[in-house]
Design a protein around this motif. Sequence first.
Motif, PDB file in Angstrom:
ATOM      1  N   ARG A   1     -11.610   1.258 -13.872  1.00 35.07           N
ATOM      2  CA  ARG A   1     -11.648   2.702 -14.173  1.00 35.07           C
ATOM      3  C   ARG A   1     -10.635   3.558 -13.495  1.00 35.07           C
ATOM      4  N   ASP A   2     -10.612   3.351 -11.890  1.00 34.94           N
ATOM      5  CA  ASP A   2     -10.865   4.646 -11.112  1.00 34.94           C
ATOM      6  C   ASP A   2      -8.975   3.977 -10.938  1.00 34.94           C
ATOM      7  N   GLY A   3      -7.979   3.573 -11.443  1.00 34.48           N
ATOM      8  CA  GLY A   3      -6.765   3.617 -11.256  1.00 34.48           C
ATOM      9  C   GLY A   3      -6.072   2.492 -10.611  1.00 34.48           C
ATOM     10  N   VAL A   4      -6.546   1.698  -9.620  1.00 34.32           N
ATOM     11  CA  VAL A   4      -6.368   1.081  -8.924  1.00 34.32           C
ATOM     12  C   VAL A   4      -5.315  -0.100 -10.045  1.00 34.32           C
ATOM     13  N   GLU A   5      -3.393   0.022  -8.682  1.00 37.49           N
ATOM     14  CA  GLU A   5      -3.260  -1.195  -9.693  1.00 37.49           C
ATOM     15  C   GLU A   5      -2.941  -2.280  -9.183  1.00 37.49           C
ATOM     16  N   TRP A   6      -3.047  -2.715  -8.223  1.00 37.97           N
ATOM     17  CA  TRP A   6      -3.575  -3.842  -7.621  1.00 37.97           C
ATOM     18  C   TRP A   6      -4.366  -4.434  -6.793  1.00 37.97           C
ATOM     19  N   VAL A   7      -5.529  -5.462  -6.678  1.00 39.98           N
ATOM     20  CA  VAL A   7      -6.453  -5.751  -6.076  1.00 39.98           C
ATOM     21  C   VAL A   7      -5.991  -6.999  -5.478  1.00 39.98           C
ATOM     22  N   LEU A   8      -6.628  -6.952  -4.555  1.00 36.21           N
ATOM     23  CA  LEU A   8      -6.491  -8.373  -3.029  1.00 36.21           C
ATOM     24  C   LEU A   8      -7.448  -9.084  -2.348  1.00 36.21           C
ATOM     25  N   ILE A   9      -7.689 -10.105  -3.061  1.00 37.11           N
ATOM     26  CA  ILE A   9      -9.690 -10.938  -2.994  1.00 37.11           C
ATOM     27  C   ILE A   9      -8.892 -11.634  -1.625  1.00 37.11           C
ATOM     28  N   ASP A  10      -9.353 -11.829  -0.705  1.00 35.82           N
ATOM     29  CA  ASP A  10      -9.814 -12.944   0.362  1.00 35.82           C
ATOM     30  C   ASP A  10     -10.858 -13.747   0.190  1.00 35.82           C
ATOM     31  N   THR A  11     -11.004 -14.840   0.045  1.00 38.09           N
ATOM     32  CA  THR A  11     -12.149 -15.153  -0.757  1.00 38.09           C
ATOM     33  C   THR A  11     -12.552 -16.542   0.761  1.00 38.09           C
ATOM     34  N   PRO A  12     -14.166 -16.789   0.964  1.00 37.58           N
ATOM     35  CA  PRO A  12     -14.178 -17.677   2.250  1.00 37.58           C
ATOM     36  C   PRO A  12     -13.531 -19.027   1.788  1.00 37.58           C
ATOM     37  N   PRO A  13     -13.741 -19.888   2.741  1.00 37.11           N
ATOM     38  CA  PRO A  13     -13.049 -21.604   2.294  1.00 37.11           C
ATOM     39  C   PRO A  13     -14.445 -22.799   1.874  1.00 37.11           C
ATOM     40  N   ASN A  14     -14.764 -22.772   0.675  1.00 37.93           N
ATOM     41  CA  ASN A  14     -15.835 -23.568   0.287  1.00 37.93           C
ATOM     42  C   ASN A  14     -14.853 -23.339  -1.778  1.00 37.93           C
ATOM     43  N   THR A  15     -16.470 -23.567  -2.294  1.00 37.13           N
ATOM     44  CA  THR A  15     -16.086 -23.422  -3.598  1.00 37.13           C
ATOM     45  C   THR A  15     -17.679 -23.346  -4.419  1.00 37.13           C
ATOM     46  N   SER A  16     -17.239 -21.554  -3.238  1.00 34.26           N
ATOM     47  CA  SER A  16     -19.208 -20.893  -3.131  1.00 34.26           C
ATOM     48  C   SER A  16     -18.648 -20.751  -4.967  1.00 34.26           C
TER      49      SER A  16
ATOM     50  N   LYS B   1       1.074  -1.302   0.372  1.00 34.89           N
ATOM     51  CA  LYS B   1       0.392   0.487   0.361  1.00 34.89           C
ATOM     52  C   LYS B   1       1.440   1.275  -0.302  1.00 34.89           C
ATOM     53  N   ALA B   2       2.189   0.835   0.320  1.00 36.45           N
ATOM     54  CA  ALA B   2       2.434   2.740   0.713  1.00 36.45           C
ATOM     55  C   ALA B   2       3.497   2.437  -0.503  1.00 36.45           C
ATOM     56  N   THR B   3       3.714   1.686  -1.126  1.00 33.28           N
ATOM     57  CA  THR B   3       3.821   2.336  -2.824  1.00 33.28           C
ATOM     58  C   THR B   3       3.386   2.185  -4.091  1.00 33.28           C
ATOM     59  N   LYS B   4       1.884   1.070  -4.276  1.00 37.12           N
ATOM     60  CA  LYS B   4       1.175   1.570  -5.213  1.00 37.12           C
ATOM     61  C   LYS B   4      -0.339   1.486  -4.615  1.00 37.12           C
ATOM     62  N   PRO B   5      -0.954   1.900  -5.452  1.00 35.38           N
ATOM     63  CA  PRO B   5      -2.393   2.375  -5.187  1.00 35.38           C
ATOM     64  C   PRO B   5      -3.268   0.976  -5.048  1.00 35.38           C
ATOM     65  N   CYS B   6      -3.767   0.242  -3.818  1.00 39.60           N
ATOM     66  CA  CYS B   6      -4.374  -1.368  -3.992  1.00 39.60           C
ATOM     67  C   CYS B   6      -5.512  -0.986  -3.435  1.00 39.60           C
ATOM     68  N   LEU B   7      -6.519  -2.023  -3.390  1.00 36.90           N
ATOM     69  CA  LEU B   7      -7.929  -1.888  -3.253  1.00 36.90           C
ATOM     70  C   LEU B   7      -7.461  -3.209  -2.907  1.00 36.90           C
ATOM     71  N   LEU B   8      -8.562  -3.725  -1.669  1.00 37.12           N
ATOM     72  CA  LEU B   8      -8.955  -5.318  -0.743  1.00 37.12           C
ATOM     73  C   LEU B   8     -10.230  -4.812  -0.964  1.00 37.12           C
ATOM     74  N   ILE B   9     -10.635  -6.879  -1.551  1.00 40.23           N
ATOM     75  CA  ILE B   9     -11.878  -7.077  -1.150  1.00 40.23           C
ATOM     76  C   ILE B   9     -12.226  -8.070  -0.501  1.00 40.23           C
ATOM     77  N   ASP B  10     -13.267  -8.413   0.578  1.00 38.36           N
ATOM     78  CA  ASP B  10     -13.421  -8.921   1.225  1.00 38.36           C
ATOM     79  C   ASP B  10     -14.507  -9.817   0.924  1.00 38.36           C
ATOM     80  N   ALA B  11     -14.335 -10.950  -0.074  1.00 38.82           N
ATOM     81  CA  ALA B  11     -15.855 -11.747  -0.720  1.00 38.82           C
ATOM     82  C   ALA B  11     -16.373 -13.069   1.126  1.00 38.82           C
TER      83      ALA B  11
END
Length: 225
Positions: free
Chosen positions: A73-88, A27-37
């Motif tokens: 569209r917002d110019g985010v460079e890195w998106v990190l997505i956390d997912t649940p422990p299943n295959t939903s 996060k210090a160096t690049k525009p980043c977004l977290l997604i909590d799924a």
Amino acid sequence: MNVIVFASRKGGSGKSTLAAHLAAQIKATKPCLLIDADPQGSLTLWHKLRGTNEPPIKAAINSVTGIVAAARRDGVEWVLIDTPPNTSAVVEDAIKNATMVIIPARPGVFDVNAVQETIQTCRAARKPYAVVLNGAPARRDDAESPIVTIAREALAKFRAPVWGGQITNRADLLMALGHGEGVREYYAEGRAAAEIARLWAAIERSVKAIRGSASANGTMHKQAA
Ligand SMILES: Nc1ncnc2c1ncn2[C@@H]1O[C@H](COP(=O)(O)OP(=O)(O)OP(=O)(O)O)[C@@H](O)[C@H]1O
Ligand SMILES: [Mg+2]
């Protein structure tokens, strides 16, 4: 934009832990977004403890696709997505959006066996992926623990690419999360911070190769165990 998805149907393998520490790393160096799924909301809890909204986080329930498109569209460079422990459906949707999937696995026999479903999902979606051995016993005298070697042998049977390093079971990783920090913010000189930095460098290298701007030789998503 690069989308890194943390997926494994095995609970407690380290998806949220790696997502949080790596998010704090970049996060210090690049525009980043977290997604909590994940409705469990572990990453969201860490983010609340953090209290800075840096990097920002969004919650996803059934799909991440709209959020990922908006981030692009917002110019985010890195998106990190956390997912649940299943295959939903949301896990499949996240993997469809992935540049690369990280599959954390503890080095036990049950854990290693459980990665197969997630590997199948990645293969079906034709997405690059790598298994990351997490919560491993510390290396001793520069040799890895026998349990880690056995895990690598088992993963080789599935022809799964595996990161050559390991994330060791370390209290610093837990302590940092409790403060809403990444381990580099918590104790930059520690061994846990060095391992997370090494993992991040490996992910960056892989993503460059996936994008075609670097050689894929020796990258983690090509590395058979
Ligand atoms: N390398 C590590 N060293 C020490 N503790 C760790 C390590 N990796 C994970 N943990 C701890 O183990 C627990 C489970 O990890 P985590 O919640 O990240 O797994 P998860 O895959 O996200 O689980 P779930 O599938 O339930 O969402 C947490 O308390 C986490 O902080
Ligand atoms: Mg989790």
